[in-house]
Scaffold this active site. Structure first.
Site, PDB file in Angstrom:
ATOM      1  N   ALA A  63       0.864  -1.172   0.000  1.00 30.72           N
ATOM      2  CA  ALA A  63       0.000   0.000   0.000  1.00 30.72           C
ATOM      3  C   ALA A  63       0.903   1.225   0.000  1.00 30.72           C
ATOM      4  O   ALA A  63       2.076   1.140   0.374  1.00 30.72           O
ATOM      5  CB  ALA A  63      -0.884  -0.021   1.241  1.00 30.72           C
ATOM      6  N   GLY A 106       0.560  -4.934   0.858  1.00 27.63           N
ATOM      7  CA  GLY A 106      -0.673  -4.982   0.065  1.00 27.63           C
ATOM      8  C   GLY A 106      -0.436  -5.619  -1.300  1.00 27.63           C
ATOM      9  O   GLY A 106      -1.357  -6.191  -1.894  1.00 27.63           O
ATOM     10  N   GLU A 109      -0.723  -9.229  -0.711  1.00 24.07           N
ATOM     11  CA  GLU A 109      -2.145  -9.535  -0.481  1.00 24.07           C
ATOM     12  C   GLU A 109      -2.914  -9.533  -1.804  1.00 24.07           C
ATOM     13  O   GLU A 109      -3.826 -10.325  -2.006  1.00 24.07           O
ATOM     14  CB  GLU A 109      -2.736  -8.516   0.499  1.00 24.07           C
ATOM     15  CG  GLU A 109      -2.167  -8.692   1.901  1.00 24.07           C
ATOM     16  CD  GLU A 109      -2.499  -7.541   2.831  1.00 24.07           C
ATOM     17  OE1 GLU A 109      -2.192  -6.384   2.485  1.00 24.07           O
ATOM     18  OE2 GLU A 109      -3.065  -7.795   3.910  1.00 24.07           O
ATOM     19  N   GLU A 129       4.527  -5.097   7.168  1.00 22.68           N
ATOM     20  CA  GLU A 129       3.729  -4.037   7.805  1.00 22.68           C
ATOM     21  C   GLU A 129       4.077  -3.774   9.263  1.00 22.68           C
ATOM     22  O   GLU A 129       4.029  -2.644   9.725  1.00 22.68           O
ATOM     23  CB  GLU A 129       2.231  -4.374   7.711  1.00 22.68           C
ATOM     24  CG  GLU A 129       1.627  -4.179   6.333  1.00 22.68           C
ATOM     25  CD  GLU A 129       1.667  -5.431   5.480  1.00 22.68           C
ATOM     26  OE1 GLU A 129       2.497  -6.341   5.754  1.00 22.68           O
ATOM     27  OE2 GLU A 129       0.865  -5.516   4.538  1.00 22.68           O
TER      28      GLU A 129
HETATM   29  N1  CAA Z   1       4.638   3.165  -0.766  1.00 24.20           N
HETATM   30  C1  CAA Z   1       5.063   4.305  -1.335  1.00 24.20           C
HETATM   31  N2  CAA Z   1       6.227   4.406  -1.995  1.00 24.20           N
HETATM   32  C2  CAA Z   1       7.006   3.325  -2.061  1.00 24.20           C
HETATM   33  C3  CAA Z   1       6.650   2.089  -1.474  1.00 24.20           C
HETATM   34  C4  CAA Z   1       5.381   2.034  -0.811  1.00 24.20           C
HETATM   35  N3  CAA Z   1       4.917   0.898  -0.250  1.00 24.20           N
HETATM   36  N4  CAA Z   1       7.626   1.179  -1.706  1.00 24.20           N
HETATM   37  C5  CAA Z   1       8.578   1.808  -2.407  1.00 24.20           C
HETATM   38  N5  CAA Z   1       8.216   3.100  -2.622  1.00 24.20           N
HETATM   39  C6  CAA Z   1       8.962   4.145  -3.350  1.00 24.20           C
HETATM   40  C7  CAA Z   1      10.162   4.614  -2.547  1.00 24.20           C
HETATM   41  O1  CAA Z   1       9.763   5.595  -1.601  1.00 24.20           O
HETATM   42  C8  CAA Z   1      11.045   5.177  -3.643  1.00 24.20           C
HETATM   43  O2  CAA Z   1      10.566   6.441  -4.014  1.00 24.20           O
HETATM   44  P1  CAA Z   1      11.612   7.687  -4.205  1.00 24.20           P
HETATM   45  O3  CAA Z   1      12.500   7.255  -5.340  1.00 24.20           O
HETATM   46  O4  CAA Z   1      10.715   8.835  -4.548  1.00 24.20           O
HETATM   47  O5  CAA Z   1      12.333   7.821  -2.921  1.00 24.20           O
HETATM   48  C9  CAA Z   1      10.780   4.237  -4.812  1.00 24.20           C
HETATM   49  O6  CAA Z   1       9.536   3.585  -4.522  1.00 24.20           O
HETATM   50  C10 CAA Z   1      11.852   3.163  -4.972  1.00 24.20           C
HETATM   51  O7  CAA Z   1      11.992   2.504  -3.717  1.00 24.20           O
HETATM   52  P2  CAA Z   1      13.405   2.363  -2.958  1.00 24.20           P
HETATM   53  O8  CAA Z   1      14.319   3.491  -3.321  1.00 24.20           O
HETATM   54  O9  CAA Z   1      13.118   2.160  -1.498  1.00 24.20           O
HETATM   55  O10 CAA Z   1      13.943   1.028  -3.641  1.00 24.20           O
HETATM   56  P3  CAA Z   1      14.901  -0.085  -2.993  1.00 24.20           P
HETATM   57  O11 CAA Z   1      15.257  -1.005  -4.117  1.00 24.20           O
HETATM   58  O12 CAA Z   1      15.995   0.549  -2.216  1.00 24.20           O
HETATM   59  O13 CAA Z   1      13.977  -0.875  -1.927  1.00 24.20           O
HETATM   60  C11 CAA Z   1      11.970  -1.978  -1.179  1.00 24.20           C
HETATM   61  C12 CAA Z   1      12.853  -1.604  -2.378  1.00 24.20           C
HETATM   62  C13 CAA Z   1      12.695  -2.964  -0.254  1.00 24.20           C
HETATM   63  C14 CAA Z   1      10.714  -2.624  -1.743  1.00 24.20           C
HETATM   64  C15 CAA Z   1      11.627  -0.694  -0.369  1.00 24.20           C
HETATM   65  O14 CAA Z   1      11.125   0.293  -1.285  1.00 24.20           O
HETATM   66  C16 CAA Z   1      10.576  -0.893   0.688  1.00 24.20           C
HETATM   67  O15 CAA Z   1      10.868  -1.388   1.756  1.00 24.20           O
HETATM   68  N6  CAA Z   1       9.317  -0.486   0.405  1.00 24.20           N
HETATM   69  C17 CAA Z   1       8.215  -0.574   1.361  1.00 24.20           C
HETATM   70  C18 CAA Z   1       7.708  -1.996   1.513  1.00 24.20           C
HETATM   71  C19 CAA Z   1       6.610  -2.057   2.569  1.00 24.20           C
HETATM   72  O16 CAA Z   1       6.829  -1.799   3.742  1.00 24.20           O
HETATM   73  N7  CAA Z   1       5.399  -2.412   2.134  1.00 24.20           N
HETATM   74  C20 CAA Z   1       4.226  -2.519   3.008  1.00 24.20           C
HETATM   75  C21 CAA Z   1       3.397  -1.291   2.910  1.00 24.20           C
HETATM   76  S1  CAA Z   1       2.099  -1.249   4.093  1.00 24.20           S
HETATM   77  C22 CAA Z   1       0.824  -2.143   3.436  1.00 24.20           C
HETATM   78  O17 CAA Z   1       0.914  -2.680   2.362  1.00 24.20           O
HETATM   79  C23 CAA Z   1      -0.446  -2.113   4.295  1.00 24.20           C
HETATM   80  C24 CAA Z   1      -1.521  -3.093   3.980  1.00 24.20           C
HETATM   81  O18 CAA Z   1      -1.361  -4.285   3.959  1.00 24.20           O
HETATM   82  C25 CAA Z   1      -2.866  -2.594   3.803  1.00 24.20           C
END
Ligand code: CAA
Length: 255
Positions: A63, A106, A109, A129
């Site tokens: 998400a 998400g 999911e 999460e």
């Molecule tokens: N939401 C918004 N933006 C996101 C994102 C997310 N879930 N995941 C990645 N991005 C964005 C980053 O902010 C980044 O943007 P910028 O270039 O503007 O900074 C871009 O995508 C590229 O990401 P990274 O630079 O972080 O890339 P990386 O290769 O270094 O890492 C990754 C990749 C490990 C996937 C890392 O991006 C990450 O940890 N992302 C979040 C994963 C996460 O926690 N997901 C769960 C979300 S909560 C959820 O989903 C709730 C639910 O169930 C309802």
């Protein structure tokens, strides 16, 4: 530019999440367009299976964290964001998730909400999460647990560990693992195989298998039996059975 790209290659369609700058994070725009696209394809007689994918780098990284960080609990409740996911459950057309790269939160999911997952050897599945102080909220604690069992689901959800494609396949989350360069083509081939069978039967079979997830064995068996009678009543069943005896390929009409 659309947040979701739709291509029809009848009898299948390919829907690709298209927000590469945020690794296909599922914001309101992506989810809104996705649900709209799937509902539209579900109404089309010519489409018998849909492939849902992202990019090579990410199916979806979850998400949208920025959007969630700004929202209060009441905003989430009022916006009915998670209610959108109920629409996915109502899609009758078989859905094949084509997963390459990150498939997190998400995104994971969403892949599990599809009927089966075809994963590139690069796929990484996870529910990170709790590291953000929240929990999987679009079915992760329920569907993942039913798919891979309590021990592994607890491990993935509580430790935040990612499963690679091979482990995910061994655990029963993934149906097939394919070569990195072939992730979309292989998923399309699976979709075409699905689309070649009787469409009424496929929808009834999908509903019946989902019952195994959602009900007792007795209720599920009862449902299956009724679904079989309904399949028998379809024109497709008449055609499929007759075509076999006449040693020709069936021509299903989805009726
Ligand atoms: N939401 C918004 N933006 C996101 C994102 C997310 N879930 N995941 C990645 N991005 C964005 C980053 O902010 C980044 O943007 P910028 O270039 O503007 O900074 C871009 O995508 C590229 O990401 P990274 O630079 O972080 O890339 P990386 O290769 O270094 O890492 C990754 C990749 C490990 C996937 C890392 O991006 C990450 O940890 N992302 C979040 C994963 C996460 O926690 N997901 C769960 C979300 S909560 C959820 O989903 C709730 C639910 O169930 C309802």
């Amino acid at each position: 530019m659309s947040a979701v790209l739709v291509e029809r290659e009848e009898p299948i369609a390919v829907v690709l999440l298209n927000r590469p700058e945020a690794l296909n994070a599922l914001n309101d725009e992506v989810m809104g367009e996705l649900v709209e696209a799937l509902e539209e394809l579900d109404r089309e007689d010519g489409i018998r299976c849909v492939v849902l994918g992202g990019s090579e780098r990410a199916f979806a990284a979850g998400a949208d964290i920025g959007q969630m960080a700004e929202a209060s609990a009441m905003d989430m409740y009022e916006a009915r964001r998670i209610d959108r996911w109920d629409a996915l459950r109502r899609v009758r057309t078989p859905l094949v998730a084509a997963v390459s790269g990150y498939c997190l939160g998400g995104g994971c999911e969403l892949a599990i909400a599809c009927d089966l997952i075809v994963a590139s050897e690069t796929a990484r599945f996870g529910q990170p999460e709790t590291g953000l102080g929240i929990i999987p909220g679009a079915g992760g604690t329920q569907r993942l647990t039913r798919a891979i069992g309590k021990a592994k689901a607890m491990d993935v959800i509580l430790s935040g560990r990612f499963l690679d494609a091979e482990e995910a396949e061994r655990a029963g989350l993934v149906a097939r693992v394919v070569a990195r360069e072939a992730w979309l083509e292989e998923a399309k081939a699976v979709a075409r195989a699905i689309a070649s069978k009787g469409p009424v039967a496929q929808r009834l079979a999908k509903e019946s298998v989902n019952r195994a997830f959602e009900s007792t064995l007795e209720t599920g068996l009862d449902f299956e039996r009724k679904a079989l009678y309904l399949a028998f009543a379809s024109e497709d069943a008449g055609e499929g059975l007759k075509a076999f005896t006449e040693k020709r390929k069936p021509e299903f009409r989805g009726r």
